[in-house]
Design a protein around this motif. Structure first.
Motif, PDB file in Angstrom:
ATOM      1  N   TRP A   1       0.634  -1.369   0.002  1.00  0.00           N
ATOM      2  CA  TRP A   1      -0.034  -0.249  -0.522  1.00  0.00           C
ATOM      3  C   TRP A   1       0.947   1.438   0.009  1.00  0.00           C
ATOM      4  CZ3 TRP A   1      -4.521  -1.789  -1.785  1.00  0.00           C
ATOM      5  CH2 TRP A   1      -5.202  -2.798  -1.669  1.00  0.00           C
ATOM      6  N   TYR A   2       2.126   1.454   0.189  1.00  0.00           N
ATOM      7  CA  TYR A   2       3.381   2.310  -0.123  1.00  0.00           C
ATOM      8  C   TYR A   2       2.426   3.550  -0.531  1.00  0.00           C
ATOM      9  CZ  TYR A   2       7.209   4.659  -0.714  1.00  0.00           C
ATOM     10  OH  TYR A   2       8.848   4.978  -1.081  1.00  0.00           O
ATOM     11  N   LYS A   3       2.702   5.050  -0.833  1.00  0.00           N
ATOM     12  CA  LYS A   3       2.714   5.535  -1.603  1.00  0.00           C
ATOM     13  C   LYS A   3       4.264   6.475  -1.846  1.00  0.00           C
ATOM     14  CE  LYS A   3      -1.667   6.693   0.384  1.00  0.00           C
ATOM     15  NZ  LYS A   3      -2.191   7.756   0.577  1.00  0.00           N
TER      16      LYS A   3
ATOM     17  N   GLU B 259       5.365   6.237   9.162  1.00  0.00           N
ATOM     18  CA  GLU B 259       5.054   7.627   8.629  1.00  0.00           C
ATOM     19  C   GLU B 259       5.403   7.955   6.906  1.00  0.00           C
ATOM     20  OE1 GLU B 259       7.437  10.546  10.570  1.00  0.00           O
ATOM     21  OE2 GLU B 259       8.719   9.803  10.436  1.00  0.00           O
ATOM     22  N   VAL B 260       6.684   6.829   6.768  1.00  0.00           N
ATOM     23  CA  VAL B 260       7.115   6.361   5.383  1.00  0.00           C
ATOM     24  C   VAL B 260       5.471   6.161   4.712  1.00  0.00           C
ATOM     25  CG1 VAL B 260       8.203   4.626   5.886  1.00  0.00           C
ATOM     26  CG2 VAL B 260       8.809   6.526   4.289  1.00  0.00           C
ATOM     27  N   TYR B 261       5.159   5.169   5.256  1.00  0.00           N
ATOM     28  CA  TYR B 261       4.349   4.767   4.109  1.00  0.00           C
ATOM     29  C   TYR B 261       3.289   5.312   3.534  1.00  0.00           C
ATOM     30  CZ  TYR B 261       6.207   0.583   6.277  1.00  0.00           C
ATOM     31  OH  TYR B 261       7.393  -0.828   7.072  1.00  0.00           O
ATOM     32  N   LYS B 262       3.159   6.309   4.205  1.00  0.00           N
ATOM     33  CA  LYS B 262       1.692   7.173   3.640  1.00  0.00           C
ATOM     34  C   LYS B 262       0.723   6.787   3.870  1.00  0.00           C
ATOM     35  CE  LYS B 262       4.764  10.605   0.803  1.00  0.00           C
ATOM     36  NZ  LYS B 262       6.570   8.977   1.131  1.00  0.00           N
TER      37      LYS B 262
ATOM     38  N   VAL C  64       8.867   6.025  13.135  1.00  0.00           N
ATOM     39  CA  VAL C  64       9.854   7.318  12.915  1.00  0.00           C
ATOM     40  C   VAL C  64      10.877   6.981  11.604  1.00  0.00           C
ATOM     41  CG1 VAL C  64      10.206   7.241  14.935  1.00  0.00           C
ATOM     42  CG2 VAL C  64      10.620   9.346  13.040  1.00  0.00           C
ATOM     43  N   LEU C  65      10.441   7.820  10.542  1.00  0.00           N
ATOM     44  CA  LEU C  65      11.811   7.344  10.018  1.00  0.00           C
ATOM     45  C   LEU C  65      13.426   7.317  10.272  1.00  0.00           C
ATOM     46  CD1 LEU C  65      12.490   5.635   6.953  1.00  0.00           C
ATOM     47  CD2 LEU C  65      12.104   7.590   5.753  1.00  0.00           C
ATOM     48  N   ASN C  66      13.105   9.267  10.333  1.00  0.00           N
ATOM     49  CA  ASN C  66      14.725   9.290  10.728  1.00  0.00           C
ATOM     50  C   ASN C  66      14.569   9.657  12.215  1.00  0.00           C
ATOM     51  OD1 ASN C  66      16.783  11.488  11.276  1.00  0.00           O
ATOM     52  ND2 ASN C  66      16.730  11.673   8.850  1.00  0.00           N
TER      53      ASN C  66
ATOM     54  N   ILE D  10      11.445   3.336  16.109  1.00  0.00           N
ATOM     55  CA  ILE D  10      12.288   3.927  14.659  1.00  0.00           C
ATOM     56  C   ILE D  10      12.399   2.601  13.321  1.00  0.00           C
ATOM     57  CG2 ILE D  10      14.506   5.025  14.630  1.00  0.00           C
ATOM     58  CD1 ILE D  10      15.038   5.593  18.039  1.00  0.00           C
ATOM     59  N   HIS D  11      12.387   3.410  12.417  1.00  0.00           N
ATOM     60  CA  HIS D  11      12.128   2.526  12.104  1.00  0.00           C
ATOM     61  C   HIS D  11      13.312   1.847  11.013  1.00  0.00           C
ATOM     62  CE1 HIS D  11       9.069   2.154   7.999  1.00  0.00           C
ATOM     63  NE2 HIS D  11      10.612   1.427   8.014  1.00  0.00           N
ATOM     64  N   GLN D  12      14.608   2.554  11.712  1.00  0.00           N
ATOM     65  CA  GLN D  12      16.145   1.788  10.638  1.00  0.00           C
ATOM     66  C   GLN D  12      16.716   2.662  11.831  1.00  0.00           C
ATOM     67  OE1 GLN D  12      17.588   4.859   8.697  1.00  0.00           O
ATOM     68  NE2 GLN D  12      16.080   6.329   8.204  1.00  0.00           N
TER      69      GLN D  12
ATOM     70  N   GLY E 205      14.821  -9.024   1.464  1.00  0.00           N
ATOM     71  CA  GLY E 205      13.925  -8.116  -0.357  1.00  0.00           C
ATOM     72  C   GLY E 205      14.004  -6.210   0.041  1.00  0.00           C
ATOM     73  N   PHE E 206      14.951  -6.638   1.538  1.00  0.00           N
ATOM     74  CA  PHE E 206      14.883  -4.876   1.785  1.00  0.00           C
ATOM     75  C   PHE E 206      15.855  -4.565   2.199  1.00  0.00           C
ATOM     76  CE2 PHE E 206      10.857  -7.365   1.942  1.00  0.00           C
ATOM     77  CZ  PHE E 206       9.186  -5.825   1.629  1.00  0.00           C
ATOM     78  N   TRP E 207      16.481  -2.898   1.886  1.00  0.00           N
ATOM     79  CA  TRP E 207      17.340  -1.888   2.966  1.00  0.00           C
ATOM     80  C   TRP E 207      18.102  -2.838   2.194  1.00  0.00           C
ATOM     81  CZ3 TRP E 207      15.724   2.557   5.182  1.00  0.00           C
ATOM     82  CH2 TRP E 207      14.657   2.005   5.688  1.00  0.00           C
ATOM     83  N   GLY E 208      18.703  -3.461   1.362  1.00  0.00           N
ATOM     84  CA  GLY E 208      19.970  -4.305   0.185  1.00  0.00           C
ATOM     85  C   GLY E 208      21.240  -3.408   0.434  1.00  0.00           C
TER      86      GLY E 208
HETATM   87  O1  LIG Z   1       9.151  -0.501   5.827  1.00  0.00           O
HETATM   88  C1  LIG Z   1      10.503  -0.776   4.440  1.00  0.00           C
HETATM   89  C2  LIG Z   1       9.254  -0.713   3.635  1.00  0.00           C
HETATM   90  C3  LIG Z   1       9.219   1.073   2.907  1.00  0.00           C
HETATM   91  C4  LIG Z   1       7.971   1.276   1.732  1.00  0.00           C
HETATM   92  N1  LIG Z   1       8.033   2.273   1.356  1.00  0.00           N
HETATM   93  C5  LIG Z   1       9.572   2.767   2.398  1.00  0.00           C
HETATM   94  C6  LIG Z   1      10.102   3.818   2.286  1.00  0.00           C
HETATM   95  C7  LIG Z   1      11.213   4.232   2.833  1.00  0.00           C
HETATM   96  C8  LIG Z   1      11.748   3.313   3.706  1.00  0.00           C
HETATM   97  C9  LIG Z   1      11.516   1.882   3.300  1.00  0.00           C
HETATM   98  C10 LIG Z   1       9.771   2.148   2.602  1.00  0.00           C
END
Ligand SMILES: O=CCc1c[nH]c2ccccc12
Ligand SMILES: NC(=O)C1=CN([C@@H]2O[C@H](COP(=O)(O)OP(=O)(O)OC[C@H]3O[C@@H](n4cnc5c(N)ncnc54)[C@H](O)[C@@H]3O)[C@@H](O)[C@H]2O)C=CC1
Length: 295
Positions: A30-32, A61-64, A89-91, A117-119, A283-286
């Motif tokens: 669903w991420y925008k 928050e970052v998924y909007k 929170v992303l940052n 904290i997202h990352q 699959g993510f943050w690679g």
């Molecule tokens: O949470 C991880 C997946 C994700 C989907 N949209 C974004 C945007 C920025 C960082 C991570 C993600």
């Protein structure tokens, strides 16, 4: 669609709260990328998930998609206290309290159950990780969130936080599936009472195919008369890891709840783990994690 009434188990967290052991995510599907206004399909899917008995709802928050999550919660008619709402929170270098208050406004809620904290990759030093964690502790103290945790933290990030923490993170949300098992990190979590939540839990049964677990996943799906997705979810639950999945498809969302209806044997978990260790997949943050960050 008829509800399946085997209740989803809960995991007791280190702060005394309980987390439902299957989450519905509002991120990947669903991420925008840009804020394109309300996504009715997302609202409908969250309402469907809640109607099917998903109570653990994962946002950021970052998924909007927080406005959609807020509307779905309101329109579901399910009392707030019956739901387990997570956002991130992303940052965390910036105004963490302001970020949570903005998220709460979008969610139309007074509190979330878990704020993450997202990352950790924004932090340039241990001191930055530590001071952001102190800000998170204030949010819990203020009652804006019941629990506080982190996501995508490696052991070194957690070690830095734990040096000065008054509150031990309740959980670390990480990518977790047979092709990314983080044995060292999971041991560290256990030692410190940090729960593990898993994103990408279906990867071995979906986008990381083909791979060494294919035949075993198929055999277990046949044995338990469920899909390979449900085996993947159960593989998490049986290791005390809370999987967070998502789908826009009603049938899949309904089927995933069958993960609460059976249990894998220790021998089956061991075999899946051994097979999974023969392949690495992220699959993510690679672009941020180094190839060595598999612990
Ligand atoms: O949470 C991880 C997946 C994700 C989907 N949209 C974004 C945007 C920025 C960082 C991570 C993600
Ligand atoms: N903290 C973080 O950095 C991250 C958090 N997340 C959270 O976790 C949630 C779930 O993450 P996912 O990776 O989407 O989980 P997942 O591994 O459960 O995958 C779900 C996806 O697989 C697809 N799928 C399901 N069955 C399938 C099949 N049989 N064949 C092919 N595709 C199939 C679904 O349509 C859905 O898009 C997100 O919505 C988000 O809330 C996700 C990524 C990163």
């Amino acid at each position: 669609m008829a509800k399946i009434h085997t209740p989803i188990p809960s995991l007791k967290l280190n702060d005394g709260t309980s987390m439902p052991m299957l989450g519905y995510g509002t991120g990947t599907a669903w991420y925008k990328k840009t804020d394109t206004g309300l996504d009715q399909a997302c609202i409908d899917s969250i309402k469907l998930a809640i109607g099917l008995d998903y109570t653990h709802l994962d946002g950021a928050e970052v998924y909007k998609t927080e406005p959609e999550l807020g509307i779905a919660i309101k329109e579901s008619g399910v009392p707030r206290e019956k739901l387990y709402v997570v956002t991130k929170v992303l940052n965390a270098k910036e105004d963490v309290e302001g970020s949570l208050k903005t998220s709460l406004k979008k969610l139309q809620l007074d509190y979330v159950d878990l704020y993450l904290i997202h990352q950790p990759f924004w932090a340039k030093s241990d001191e930055e990780l530590q001071s952001s964690w102190a800000e998170m502790e204030k949010l819990k103290e203020a009652g804006l969130t019941k629990s506080i945790g982190v996501s995508n933290y490696l052991q070194n990030h957690l070690e830095a936080v734990l040096k000065t923490a008054k509150v031990v993170p309740a959980c670390n949300q990480i990518e977790f599936h047979p092709y990314l098992q983080h044995p060292g990190l999971l041991d560290f979590h256990k030692k410190h009472g940090i729960a593990t939540t898993a994103y990408g839990p279906l990867s071995a049964a979906t986008k990381a195919k083909p791979g060494p677990t294919d035949d075993f996943l198929a055999a277990l799906a046949k044995k338990y008369a469920v899909s390979e997705g449900e085996i993947s979810l159960r593989w998490c639950i049986d290791q005390d890891v809370v999987p967070i999945t998502t789908s826009g498809k009603e049938q899949r969302l309904s089927d995933y709840l069958r993960a609460a209806t059976f249990k894998l044997t220790p021998a089956e978990i061991k075999e899946m783990n051994e097979l999974g260790q023969q392949k690495h997949y992220r699959g993510f943050w690679g672009h941020i994690f180094s190839e060595d960050d598999r612990s």
